[in-house]
Design an enzyme around this catalytic site. Structure first.
Site, PDB file in Angstrom:
ATOM      1  N   GLU A 329      32.943  37.146  45.578  1.00 12.59           N
ATOM      2  CA  GLU A 329      34.139  36.413  44.722  1.00 12.59           C
ATOM      3  C   GLU A 329      35.410  36.361  45.813  1.00 12.59           C
ATOM      4  O   GLU A 329      36.416  36.493  45.160  1.00 12.59           O
ATOM      5  CB  GLU A 329      34.248  37.043  43.621  1.00 12.59           C
ATOM      6  CG  GLU A 329      33.073  37.201  42.783  1.00 12.59           C
ATOM      7  CD  GLU A 329      33.270  38.072  41.528  1.00 12.59           C
ATOM      8  OE1 GLU A 329      32.521  37.650  40.195  1.00 12.59           O
ATOM      9  OE2 GLU A 329      33.966  39.009  41.493  1.00 12.59           O
ATOM     10  N   CYS A 420      35.343  39.008  32.192  1.00 13.11           N
ATOM     11  CA  CYS A 420      36.673  39.087  32.415  1.00 13.11           C
ATOM     12  C   CYS A 420      37.310  37.725  32.153  1.00 13.11           C
ATOM     13  O   CYS A 420      38.549  37.569  31.781  1.00 13.11           O
ATOM     14  CB  CYS A 420      36.928  39.565  33.809  1.00 13.11           C
ATOM     15  SG  CYS A 420      35.785  38.833  34.841  1.00 13.11           S
TER      16      CYS A 420
END
Length: 683
Positions: A329, A420
């Site tokens: 990521e 998240c």
């Protein structure tokens, strides 16, 4: 759960005595006008904030209950059971949703929501250990903690445990809740935990570079609220620990083995590029800006300036997304911005908003608000569906489905094992009023064009500033200035880079052709010359009640081209109108999007469609479309109407092709034989 009945929130904001202690000797030159002093009346953002309150926050709390995130706190209080979710950072989903609910209570007072949040805070308090430690993944069963947690406290904080990450989100939620409600119940929990953190870490004590940054930002917020130096000192200590770990292989080019993934390969003052996991990085850079502002640390300031310039010049998508590489990521190499595999985590856009707000407060330059606006209107709100309860974790730049490029179309999800992003959006949306204005002495900055009313103090005089517009669909902006008495100050209205011929505050993206359109400003109906300071029109005068400023921004359709070093965008254009980037989606374009060309001769027509996607301005033009006649074995281009919608609104009508970048002409053709594809599928 709770209903949506209303009540009047009467708690005095910041009335509990801390605020008077929290004035720093050094600080950001520019302060944001607090969200509690800005009331929205906006057709674009206010419905989104209402949806966040009515749908996103309740859905988030419900999913925290249904997925046992709340149960983890209950078991921690009982010191009995087995950790019931996937990740040790699942505690933060509750903290972030509380933060969003706190901001929301300021906008939409709700007695039942307040009662629910208070009950949840009580569960958090019960889960806290006597010395302040709060981490359900260990407290439930200390003899058998989560596999990422290590056998002892903080043992795996550098890599996996997320103990300090959990603390950081707790601190952020606690300060928001305190500011919005005046209550100390969550703040007391946070301060007790922070006191333990400060007693544990620091010079002569334990040292670590937190594996997932945010505790640094949270500690700074506690410092601002309490004025206690230890919180700022510990935040700086954590930042200074980066690059000190000797366990990494400095010669490795692997981001994991050399520490780049954690921004830990070298001291932060020596870092020159945005690197590693994008969310962690941008939280770190936000904290670096905080600490530089509060301590006057010039090397730290120089480092964060350099890193910002690297990101906007070489590692930033045209939609405002960051973090190009799915593996980790993370940020890729310079100019590594692929479209079909773009990652662009929604949380990275949230973090980018935080970072650019701080950069504006440091420097007072419009380029930071330009980036903030690009992220807000494009790569961030694309992360949530129009229903308010379906989300993207990553935000694609192209979805292409064909025999030569089979790909599974992405679809929005209601929740993720790692959720998240939904909870990050839940907390950011209602905080938006705090990003609209800034102030420094006699300078009042207008950064975002959002209809509503702001109550300021300028020269110790009350001043009300009213915005009225239909932005981002229309470029007409109206500001009514209402000082209590005639007052001398400077109104600084941001003239967006895109309205000044600048697609980006770098050469990464440029407009394909220049424009003759100009920005016009009138005061009380009369055209007014103005000076431009750092991208702001400076309107200096003795303001009287009822003075009206009219700003007209050109709303042309502009073609955007990328730096030639961005390989995926060579020979292609993107479409922009105002702050919005556009895309073509399958459902508007005969089932395809990847076969559309946009030559220089194409002329676009803008039209507002109130019936489409909650109301959007579409762009249409007649363009060549590539068609394959399979029976005849021929390829040709035929005229077709291209319909483009704002990028943020895609994937709300089912799955299919989408693209942001359009070839200007056919330069190559992929040839794939269907039998080979069919044989592969049979395997």
């Amino acid at each position: 759960m709770y209903s949506n009945s209303r009540f009047l929130l009467t708690a005095g904001l910041l009335a509990l005595g801390f605020a008077a202690q929290a004035q720093a000797v050094a600080d950001y030159p520019i302060r944001p006008v607090p969200f509690t002093q800005v009331k929205l009346a906006d057709n674009f953002w206010l419905p989104r904030l209402k949806t966040n309150t009515d749908v996103t926050i309740p859905a988030s709390f419900q999913r925290c209950e249904a997925t046992n995130r709340v149960k983890n706190f209950e078991m921690a209080a009982a010191k009995s059971g087995k950790f019931a979710t996937t990740f040790p950072f699942d505690d933060t989903d509750i903290y972030k949703t509380i933060e969003g609910a706190a901001y929301s209570l300021s906008l939409y007072p709700d007695e039942h929501l307040k009662e629910y949040v208070d009950a949840l805070i009580a569960k958090v308090a019960a889960a806290q250990e006597p010395d302040g430690y709060l981490y359900t993944a260990r407290t439930i069963d200390p003899a058998h903690p989560h596999s990422w947690a290590g056998s002892a406290r903080w043992e795996k904080e550098r890599e996996l445990s997320h103990e300090l990450y959990n603390s950081g989100h707790l601190y952020e939620a606690a300060v928001a809740h305190y500011q919005a409600t005046g209550q100390k119940n969550l703040l007391d929990i946070a301060l007790k935990n922070a006191d333990l953190v400060c007693a544990t870490f620091g010079p002569g004590k334990r040292a670590v570079a937190p594996g997932h940054e945010i505790v640094e930002m949270g500690l700074v917020k506690l410092y601002r609220v309490t004025g206690q130096p230890k919180y700022l000192q510990t935040a700086k200590f954590f930042i200074d620990q980066r690059g000190q770990y000797k366990g990494y292989d400095a010669k490795s080019t692997d981001g994991w083995r050399n520490g780049q993934y954690w921004q830990d390969d070298k001291p932060v003052v020596d870092q020159k590029e945005a690197e590693g996991h994008a969310v962690r990085a941008e939280y770190l850079y936000s904290a670096m800006a905080d600490v530089a502002a509060l301590t006057g640390d010039k090397p730290l300031l120089a480092a964060v300036d350099t890193i910002w310039q690297n990101m906007v010049s070489k590692k930033f998508y045209v939609t405002g997304g960051t973090g190009a590489v799915p593996g980790g990521e993370r940020f890729g190499a310079n100019y590594e911005l692929p479209n079909t595999t773009a990652y662009n985590e929604t949380c990275a856009s949230v973090a980018d908003v935080y970072w650019n707000q701080r950069m504006f407060q440091l420097h007072g330059e419009a380029k930071y608000a330009d980036i903030l606006e690009k992220v807000l209107y494009n790569g961030l709100i694309s992360g949530v569906g129009l229903d308010g309860k379906s989300f993207f974790y990553s935000n694609a730049m192209q979805v292409k489905n064909s025999a030569s490029f089979p790909q599974t179309e992405p679809a929005r999800a209601g929740w993720f094992d790692c959720s998240c992003c939904p909870t990050n959006l839940a907390r950011l949306f209602p905080a938006l009023p705090g990003y609209i204005y800034g102030q420094h002495d006699k300078d009042v900055y207008v950064n975002l064009f959002v209809s509503g009313t702001a109550d300021l103090q300028v020269n110790k005089q009350p001043v009300q500033l009213v915005q009225q517009n239909n932005y981002p669909w229309d470029g007409g902006l109206k500001f009514t200035v209402n000082p209590a008495r005639t007052t001398d100050f400077n109104l600084l209205v941001r003239i967006p880079g895109w309205a000044r011929g600048e697609a980006m505050p770098s050469s990464l993206y440029t407009f394909a052709t220049p424009s003759a359109e100009k920005v016009s400003i009138k005061i009380n109906g009369k055209t007014t010359p103005y000076t431009l300071r750092n991208g702001y029109a400076v309107l200096a005068r003795q303001w009287r009640k009822g003075d009206v400023v009219d700003v007209t921004l050109p709303m042309e359709v502009r073609r955007v081209v990328a730096d030639a070093r961005v390989q995926d965008d060579l020979g292609k254009v993107a479409l922009q109108r105002g702050p919005l980037m556009y895309c073509a989606e399958w459902t508007d374009n005969q089932g395809r999007a990847s076969n559309l060309l946009v030559p220089a001769s194409a002329t676009f027509i803008s039209a507002f469609r109130p019936d489409l996607l909650n109301g959007v301005t579409t762009l249409t033009a007649t363009v060549p479309a590539v068609r394959v006649d399979e029976a005849a074995g021929t390829i040709q281009t035929v005229p077709q109407t291209l319909t483009a919608i704002p990028y943020y609104a895609w994937a709300n009508r089912g799955k299919g092709e989408m693209t942001v970048w359009f070839p200007a002409k056919v330069v190559d053709v992929d040839v794939v034989t269907r039998p080979a594809v069919q044989q592969e599928e049979k395997k």
